[in-house]
Design an enzyme around this catalytic site. Structure first.
Site, PDB file in Angstrom:
ATOM      1  N   ASP A   1       0.830  -1.210   0.000  1.00 52.93           N
ATOM      2  CA  ASP A   1       0.000   0.000   0.000  1.00 52.93           C
ATOM      3  C   ASP A   1       0.864   1.261   0.000  1.00 52.93           C
ATOM      4  O   ASP A   1       1.963   1.269   0.565  1.00 52.93           O
ATOM      5  CB  ASP A   1      -0.923  -0.028   1.228  1.00 52.93           C
TER       6      ASP A   1
ATOM      7  N   THR B   1     -10.665  -6.931  -4.430  1.00 53.65           N
ATOM      8  CA  THR B   1     -12.009  -6.898  -5.043  1.00 53.65           C
ATOM      9  C   THR B   1     -12.551  -5.467  -4.965  1.00 53.65           C
ATOM     10  O   THR B   1     -13.179  -4.989  -5.902  1.00 53.65           O
ATOM     11  CB  THR B   1     -12.970  -7.882  -4.328  1.00 53.65           C
TER      12      THR B   1
ATOM     13  N   ASN C   1     -10.804  -2.704  -4.946  1.00 55.82           N
ATOM     14  CA  ASN C   1     -10.067  -1.797  -5.843  1.00 55.82           C
ATOM     15  C   ASN C   1     -10.712  -1.720  -7.229  1.00 55.82           C
ATOM     16  O   ASN C   1     -10.493  -0.760  -7.976  1.00 55.82           O
ATOM     17  CB  ASN C   1      -8.608  -2.241  -6.025  1.00 55.82           C
TER      18      ASN C   1
ATOM     19  N   ARG D   1     -12.228   1.477  -8.484  1.00 57.63           N
ATOM     20  CA  ARG D   1     -11.423   2.686  -8.725  1.00 57.63           C
ATOM     21  C   ARG D   1     -11.667   3.205 -10.152  1.00 57.63           C
ATOM     22  O   ARG D   1     -12.179   2.465 -10.988  1.00 57.63           O
ATOM     23  CB  ARG D   1      -9.931   2.380  -8.517  1.00 57.63           C
TER      24      ARG D   1
HETATM   25  C1  IPE Z   1      -5.177  -2.740   0.007  1.00 50.37           C
HETATM   26  O1  IPE Z   1      -4.933  -1.379  -0.169  1.00 50.37           O
HETATM   27  C2  IPE Z   1      -5.188  -3.430  -1.326  1.00 50.37           C
HETATM   28  C3  IPE Z   1      -3.900  -3.533  -1.992  1.00 50.37           C
HETATM   29  C4  IPE Z   1      -2.746  -3.169  -1.506  1.00 50.37           C
HETATM   30  C5  IPE Z   1      -3.941  -4.148  -3.296  1.00 50.37           C
HETATM   31  P1  IPE Z   1      -6.130  -0.328  -0.269  1.00 50.37           P
HETATM   32  O2  IPE Z   1      -5.511   0.996  -0.456  1.00 50.37           O
HETATM   33  O3  IPE Z   1      -7.099  -0.769  -1.282  1.00 50.37           O
HETATM   34  O4  IPE Z   1      -6.806  -0.479   1.164  1.00 50.37           O
HETATM   35  P2  IPE Z   1      -7.722   0.546   1.975  1.00 50.37           P
HETATM   36  O5  IPE Z   1      -8.808   1.003   1.046  1.00 50.37           O
HETATM   37  O6  IPE Z   1      -6.842   1.675   2.403  1.00 50.37           O
HETATM   38  O7  IPE Z   1      -8.214  -0.239   3.147  1.00 50.37           O
HETATM   39  C1  IPE Z   2      -1.801   0.125  -3.222  1.00 47.72           C
HETATM   40  O1  IPE Z   2      -1.525   1.470  -3.342  1.00 47.72           O
HETATM   41  C2  IPE Z   2      -1.786  -0.566  -4.555  1.00 47.72           C
HETATM   42  C3  IPE Z   2      -3.128  -0.864  -5.057  1.00 47.72           C
HETATM   43  C4  IPE Z   2      -4.237  -0.757  -4.373  1.00 47.72           C
HETATM   44  C5  IPE Z   2      -3.213  -1.328  -6.429  1.00 47.72           C
HETATM   45  P1  IPE Z   2      -2.693   2.530  -3.342  1.00 47.72           P
HETATM   46  O2  IPE Z   2      -3.094   2.778  -4.762  1.00 47.72           O
HETATM   47  O3  IPE Z   2      -3.810   2.112  -2.461  1.00 47.72           O
HETATM   48  O4  IPE Z   2      -1.949   3.786  -2.759  1.00 47.72           O
HETATM   49  P2  IPE Z   2      -2.500   4.816  -1.701  1.00 47.72           P
HETATM   50  O5  IPE Z   2      -2.972   4.038  -0.516  1.00 47.72           O
HETATM   51  O6  IPE Z   2      -3.614   5.540  -2.364  1.00 47.72           O
HETATM   52  O7  IPE Z   2      -1.340   5.687  -1.392  1.00 47.72           O
HETATM   53 MG    MG Z   3      -4.148   2.392  -0.468  1.00 46.34          MG
END
Ligand code: IPE
Ligand code: IPE
Ligand code: MG
Length: 238
Positions: free
Chosen positions: A25, A71, A73, A76
């Site tokens: 993350d 799931t 994500n 987005r």
């Molecule tokens: C968790 O990160 C999923 C991945 C790293 C692929 P998210 O950014 O989606 O999690 P939340 O929304 O902060 O809980």
């Molecule tokens: C995690 O990084 C990777 C994926 C979820 C694909 P994020 O995209 O959630 O990055 P932040 O949390 O917004 O910084």
């Molecule tokens: Mg994130």
């Protein structure tokens, strides 16, 4: 990674986890700090992921599971998802070949049927072409959600029409045949699981760091392993 440091870790007789799972993350925030689009952060994250796999393998980890797309994500913006799909395309055409050359295999957990058709085929080929005698596995969690995974397993059990034991559930999950994660690392500062490996994490050790994933270099990975090495795992016993 400085191989001398790696060698020293092995020499120190550190307790190396067999299975490390990583919630990668912080890519978006890493990019934002640089006034760049989120996809720029995902690209950087992918390079970090590839380097991390190399470090994990050198240290003697057997399974490295990486949470690359949840799931949740999937809701987005399409533009960000397209950027991620392009990275998966690149990984499964180019980067997997380096893994194979090192005698490593790639596996996937999650429901990839929601991904674009060409990405699905590349993933299926990438898994199928992996060396059969691999001793190191990179497990990509793609459109992975633990609740969806457990629901699929329960439905599979119902269709068998028999009562199930705990071991039956384990063998119906996407992670079947893999050991449970010994260590779960989350980068990016959040203290939650975000629907990752809920069943398998029953006795995992956790390591949280504020480091944003693109900055999670070999030294940071080593720190996580060193922290794990000091843990006393009791599994409910005294
Ligand atoms: C968790 O990160 C999923 C991945 C790293 C692929 P998210 O950014 O989606 O999690 P939340 O929304 O902060 O809980
Ligand atoms: C995690 O990084 C990777 C994926 C979820 C694909 P994020 O995209 O959630 O990055 P932040 O949390 O917004 O910084
Ligand atoms: Mg994130």
């Amino acid at each position: 990674m400085r191989s001398a440091a790696l060698f020293a870790m092995k020499e120190d007789n550190l307790n190396i986890p067999r299975h490390v799972a990583v919630i990668m993350d912080g890519n978006g925030r890493w990019a934002k700090r640089r006034f760049m689009p989120r996809t720029f952060g995902h690209n950087a994250g992918m390079n970090t992921m590839i380097a991390m796999a190399r470090t994990a393998k050198k240290l003697g980890v057997q399974y490295l599971t990486v949470y690359a797309l949840s799931t949740e994500n999937l809701s987005r913006p399409q533009e960000e998802l397209e950027g991620l799909y392009n990275l998966f395309r690149k990984y499964f055409t180019k980067n997997v070949k380096d893994l194979y050359a090192e005698g490593a295999a790639v596996r996937v957990i999650g429901d990839i049927t929601a991904l674009p058709d060409d990405v699905q085929s590349l993933i299926n080929d990438g898994v199928a072409n992996s060396p059969a005698d691999a001793r190191f596995f990179v497990v990509l969690a793609l459109n992975y959600g633990a609740r969806a995974e457990i629901t699929r397993a329960v439905n599979a059990a119902i269709s068998r029409g028999e009562r199930v034991e705990e071991g039956d559930i384990s063998s119906l999950l996407d992670t079947r045949g893999m050991p449970d994660p010994d260590l779960i690392i989350r980068t990016g500062g959040e203290l939650r699981l975000s629907n990752f490996l809920l069943w398998q994490a029953a006795y995992s050790e956790f390591y949280f760091t504020d480091v944003l994933f693109p900055d999670f270099n070999a030294k940071e990975f080593e720190k996580a392993i060193a922290a794990y090495s000091k843990r006393n795992r009791r599994f409910g016993k005294i």
